[in-house]
Design an enzyme around this catalytic site. Structure first.
Site, short mmCIF file in Angstrom:
data_model
loop_
_atom_site.label_atom_id
_atom_site.label_comp_id
_atom_site.label_asym_id
_atom_site.label_seq_id
_atom_site.Cartn_x
_atom_site.Cartn_y
_atom_site.Cartn_z
N ARG A 35 0.73 -1.12 0.02
CA ARG A 35 -0.12 0.03 0.02
C ARG A 35 0.91 1.12 0.02
NH1 ARG A 35 -5.13 -1.81 3.92
NH2 ARG A 35 -6.39 -2.92 2.28
N LYS A 197 -20.51 -17.19 -0.24
CA LYS A 197 -21.93 -16.84 0.04
C LYS A 197 -22.51 -16.13 -1.18
CE LYS A 197 -22.08 -16.46 4.84
NZ LYS A 197 -22.30 -15.73 6.19
N GLY A 353 -10.86 -9.27 -1.44
CA GLY A 353 -9.72 -9.63 -0.62
C GLY A 353 -9.37 -10.99 -0.74
N GLY A 376 -13.60 -3.76 -0.14
CA GLY A 376 -14.81 -3.31 0.09
C GLY A 376 -15.35 -2.25 -0.90
#
Length: 395
Positions: A35, A197, A353, A376
């Site tokens: 990062r 999911k 992720g 996200g």
């Protein structure tokens, strides 16, 4: 869309929101500097112009001022990556921050203390944002990972720079890469959606069905679809209350002429363990007491055919439990196929992720067109949301 290229930073103090929320070991050494390295091109351009840089970031989730979350721990690593001795302000507001910013000379870099030491940051407090804004002449947002949060430093601060604000190179590249998939794609477009999911991906699926030609569904999500279609899934993970939703997705896809590809065979195990007994079975005939933990060879051959014919590929989520070595083959093969397709001229975007972790783990990062830095934030963009941190610069 205003970017760094629209400004000359000579004698200008740029206050940059970066995402330096990096992992540290027990001795506070940075264990992954990705990062920090990702923000370097933005900082380099400003310094090369003859400007100075004030960096602000969060680290972790502190409850007040906790030393373990102090950004002083990363000063040495930031200095090393940038090749410039980075100064540190032991506060991000008040006299300490003001004095450090005021004394900053062209070519110098200042890192402010953790923004989240103040609850006003996450609350999006206007006075806190105004204090931060007073430190610089121009605001640069280069933190895609936090662009989906309406925090003081990512969104509210921008209103104090009506004309002097822009995207950093990293954030501009993220937006451009997502636009290449969602709005300016070369067909055929394939989305690979994995993970456990259906519920966590439903809004993504709904938003991209109009934009893709093929959708490969893998990971634990597979079994909700298979069970909904009448298959026997043994002990495999399944969202029973999402079976109707799975059938509705299949119906919508057919209506929109999108081909959905679900695994036809799986590597099944008799326990959720790397040491479990395994067998390759038809995805609709998994025996009781067994669970599917990876895509099987026929499925991988089918997926490869689709990937090799694609010109634009979005990959979000693994095909199996890749953290367990014996169930990583599907994810590795898929990654290699996407890398090969990319080498043949396709545009590939990896985000989310787990898929980002997989491409890093298996040495595929440099073989993809772009690997997103924001999990996200990327998901919300794929869902069709306008991120507050991006809207604040565009407004």
């Amino acid at each position: 869309m205003k970017t760094l290229k629209d400004f000359n930073f000579k004698d200008i103090k740029a206050i940059i929101r970066v995402d330096f929320n990096v992992p540290l070991d027990e001795n506070f050494n940075v264990t992954d500097a990705n990062r920090i390295e990702a923000a370097k091109p933005t900082i380099d351009k400003i310094l090369a112009d003859g400007g100075s840089v004030i960096l602000m970031s969060h680290l972790g989730r502190p409850k007040g001022k906790e030393d373990q979350y102090s950004l002083r721990h990363i000063v040495a690593k930031v200095s090393e990556v940038l090749g410039v001795k980075v100064q540190f302000a032991s506060d991000c507001r008040g006299e300490i921050a003001k004095k450090a910013a005021k004394n900053l000379k062209p070519g110098e870099v200042l890192l402010l203390e953790n923004l989240r030491f103040y609850k006003e940051e996450e609350a999006g407090d206007e006075n806190f944002a105004k204090e931060l804004a007073s430190l610089g002449d121009i605001y640069v947002n280069d933190a895609f990972g936090t662009a989906h949060r309406a925090h003081a430093s990512t969104t509210i601060i921008a209103k104090f720079f009506p004309n002097q604000k822009c995207f950093g190179m990293l954030l501009a590249k993220e937006i451009d890469s997502l636009n290449r998939v969602l709005n300016n794609s070369v067909k055929p477009v394939t989305a690979v959606l994995g993970g456990s999911k259906v519920s966590s991906k439903i809004t993504v699926i709904e938003n991209i069905l109009d934009k893709v030609d093929h959708m490969i569904i893998g990971g634990g999500m597979t079994f909700t679809f298979v069970k909904a279609l009448g298959g026997k899934i043994g002990n495999s993970i399944c969202e029973d209350d999402k079976q109707d939703l799975a059938l509705e997705i299949l119906r919508l896809a057919k209506e929109k002429n999108v081909q959905i590809h679900i695994p036809v065979d799986v590597v099944a195990a008799d326990a959720f363990s790397n040491d479990a007994n395994t067998q390759i079975v038809d995805v609709r005939e998994i025996p009781e007491g067994w669970q599917g933990l990876d895509a099987g060879p026929k499925s991988l051959a089918n997926f490869r055919k689709v990937i090799m014919e694609s010109k634009t590929i979005l990959w979000n989520g693994p095909l199996g439990v890749f953290e367990l070595g014996n169930f990583a083959k599907g994810t590795i093969e898929l990654g290699n196929d996407i890398a090969e397709s990319t080498a043949n001229g396709a545009f590939s975007l990896v985000g989310g992720g787990d898929s980002v972790a997989a491409v890093k783990q298996f040495g595929l990062e440099d073989k993809m067109s772009y690997v997103s830095t924001g999990g996200g934030a990327m998901l919300e963009m794929l869902e069709g949301q306008t991120l507050p941190g991006i809207a604040a610069i565009l407004n």
